[in-house]
Design a protein around this motif. Structure first.
Motif, short mmCIF file in Angstrom:
data_model
loop_
_atom_site.label_atom_id
_atom_site.label_comp_id
_atom_site.label_asym_id
_atom_site.label_seq_id
_atom_site.Cartn_x
_atom_site.Cartn_y
_atom_site.Cartn_z
N GLN A 24 -99.66 83.39 -1.14
CA GLN A 24 -99.04 83.87 0.13
C GLN A 24 -98.03 82.96 0.74
OE1 GLN A 24 -101.83 84.54 3.37
NE2 GLN A 24 -100.32 85.23 4.80
N SER A 26 -95.97 82.70 3.47
CA SER A 26 -95.33 83.06 4.91
C SER A 26 -94.22 82.21 5.27
CB SER A 26 -96.52 83.09 5.60
OG SER A 26 -97.03 81.67 6.00
N LEU A 27 -93.36 82.76 6.37
CA LEU A 27 -92.24 82.00 6.70
C LEU A 27 -92.96 80.73 7.36
CD1 LEU A 27 -89.21 82.17 7.35
CD2 LEU A 27 -89.72 83.30 9.50
N GLN A 42 -85.35 79.15 8.91
CA GLN A 42 -84.94 80.69 8.42
C GLN A 42 -83.27 80.49 8.58
OE1 GLN A 42 -86.59 83.81 10.59
NE2 GLN A 42 -86.09 85.14 9.01
N THR A 52 -82.36 85.75 3.14
CA THR A 52 -83.68 85.22 3.87
C THR A 52 -84.29 84.78 3.09
OG1 THR A 52 -84.41 87.53 3.83
CG2 THR A 52 -82.96 87.13 5.48
N PRO A 53 -85.49 83.97 3.50
CA PRO A 53 -86.65 83.44 3.01
C PRO A 53 -87.29 84.69 2.09
CG PRO A 53 -86.29 82.10 4.81
CD PRO A 53 -85.44 83.31 4.86
N ALA A 54 -87.88 85.83 3.26
CA ALA A 54 -88.58 86.66 2.72
C ALA A 54 -87.68 87.47 1.59
CB ALA A 54 -88.91 87.52 3.69
N VAL A 57 -87.80 85.36 -1.64
CA VAL A 57 -89.38 85.33 -2.25
C VAL A 57 -89.52 86.91 -3.06
CG1 VAL A 57 -91.91 85.48 -1.80
CG2 VAL A 57 -90.26 83.62 -0.71
N LYS A 58 -89.30 87.79 -2.15
CA LYS A 58 -89.51 89.39 -2.97
C LYS A 58 -88.65 89.65 -4.11
CE LYS A 58 -89.36 94.15 -1.73
NZ LYS A 58 -89.16 95.20 -0.65
N SER A 95 -91.36 98.83 -4.42
CA SER A 95 -90.29 97.82 -4.67
C SER A 95 -89.39 97.83 -5.79
CB SER A 95 -91.15 96.58 -4.12
OG SER A 95 -91.55 96.57 -3.00
#
Length: 313
Positions: A24, A26-27, A42, A52-54, A57-58, A95
């Protein structure tokens, strides 16, 4: 716009992400790794990385899954999703479809060939394998080698070491020599380069899966830690060493000849590995030859060998 320390902290986060993709992320956790507040992290991450970090990662998780689906045929799709950090198969499938315009199942069965310049041993729709089946039922043998001379494929133990690093972001056929020039001259000015110093290139992405403008390449120079102590402003990175399959070129290749290197990687991944008794462990490594051009500060940078970290299946 961003200083050395900010780049160092964001690079540390990027390393952490790659090593913990199935965890996991998370930010808040990533901000803690960077030592910045969530807001500052961020904003800085997006400014340096361009995502963006999210989002970053994705994308890495999807690209890792795409790679596993091609080269690890025995791993079920559900497990690939979990290994890549997706807790839900339905979200992973959605996704994957959104990013690659096909389902994970169809990608594995051959949809990825639309992005790749040649067929692969593991693809159920590989024309090359199908033709071999028809001709002489020899699909299980080494019939696909066009670039590799098997007598030059070696398995060796590479020593672990510490390195200094510069990263090039963009197509693998451009920009990398400039990153080499920066870290080479930095190291040479500090007497950190010896006659036997290792130069290691680390392609972080598969150029047929990752968009060229987001591809990352590490230029690493191995140094002795005691020689680094007075230059602590430069971060050290670990090269784990260990068992590798290594293929040395007859003549070192210019970075503009990336297509030929990719062909050799393709044969190692898709023809040599399935029959070798080994599995790959991560990003490939390139052994680099650097020579300073007489009368200038420019460098002639070429790849003399490629290597994959491996372990027994």
């Amino acid at each position: 716009m961003y200083g050395v320390e900010q780049h160092r902290q964001i690079n540390k986060v990027m390393e952490y992400i790659e090593e913990n993709l199935n965890e996991q992320l998370s930010l808040e956790k990533l901000a803690k790794v960077s030592t910045y507040s969530v807001y500052h992290f961020q904003r800085t991450f997006k400014g340096i990385v361009g995502e963006t970090p999210a989002g970053y990662v994705k994308r890495l998780r999807l690209e890792n899954a795409a790679h596993l689906l091609i080269y690890e045929q025995q791993i079920p799709v559900t497990q690939v999703a979990l290994m890549s950090g997706f807790s839900s198969l339905s979200y992973f499938t959605y996704s994957f479809n959104e990013n690659f315009n096909t389902s994970p199942k169809k990608w594995r069965e051959g949809a990825y060939l639309e992005r790749f310049p040649r067929e692969y041993y593991n693809s159920k729709k590989s024309k090359q394998v199908s033709n071999n089946d028809i001709e002489d039922d020899q699909a299980s043998t080494y019939t696909g080698f066009k670039w590799l001379d098997l007598s030059k494929v070696k398995t060796v133990d590479l020593p672990a070491c510490k390195t200094v690093n510069r990263q090039s972001i963009g197509p693998y056929t451009e920009g990398i020599p400039h990153a080499w020039e920066e870290i080479y001259h930095w190291s040479k000015a500090r007497s950190l380069i010896q006659s036997d110093t290792w130069m290691l290139g680390v392609p972080r992405n598969n150029p047929y899966i990752t968009p060229p403008d987001k591809s990352r390449y590490d230029c690493r120079i191995a140094i002795r830690e005691e020689g680094h102590s007075e230059h602590a402003e430069e971060s050290l990175y670990s090269f784990k060493g260990g068992k590798h399959v290594v293929y040395a070129f007859d003549e070192p290749l210019d970075y503009r000849e990336r297509s030929q290197m990719v062909e050799c990687y393709s044969e190692l991944y898709s023809f040599w590995l399935p029959k070798s008794g080994y599995r790959y462990l991560g990003n490939p490594v390139e052994l680099v030859q650097i020579e300073q051009i007489n009368g200038s500060l420019e460098l002639d940078c070429k790849v003399k060998a490629i290597a994959l970290a491996i372990e027994p299946k």
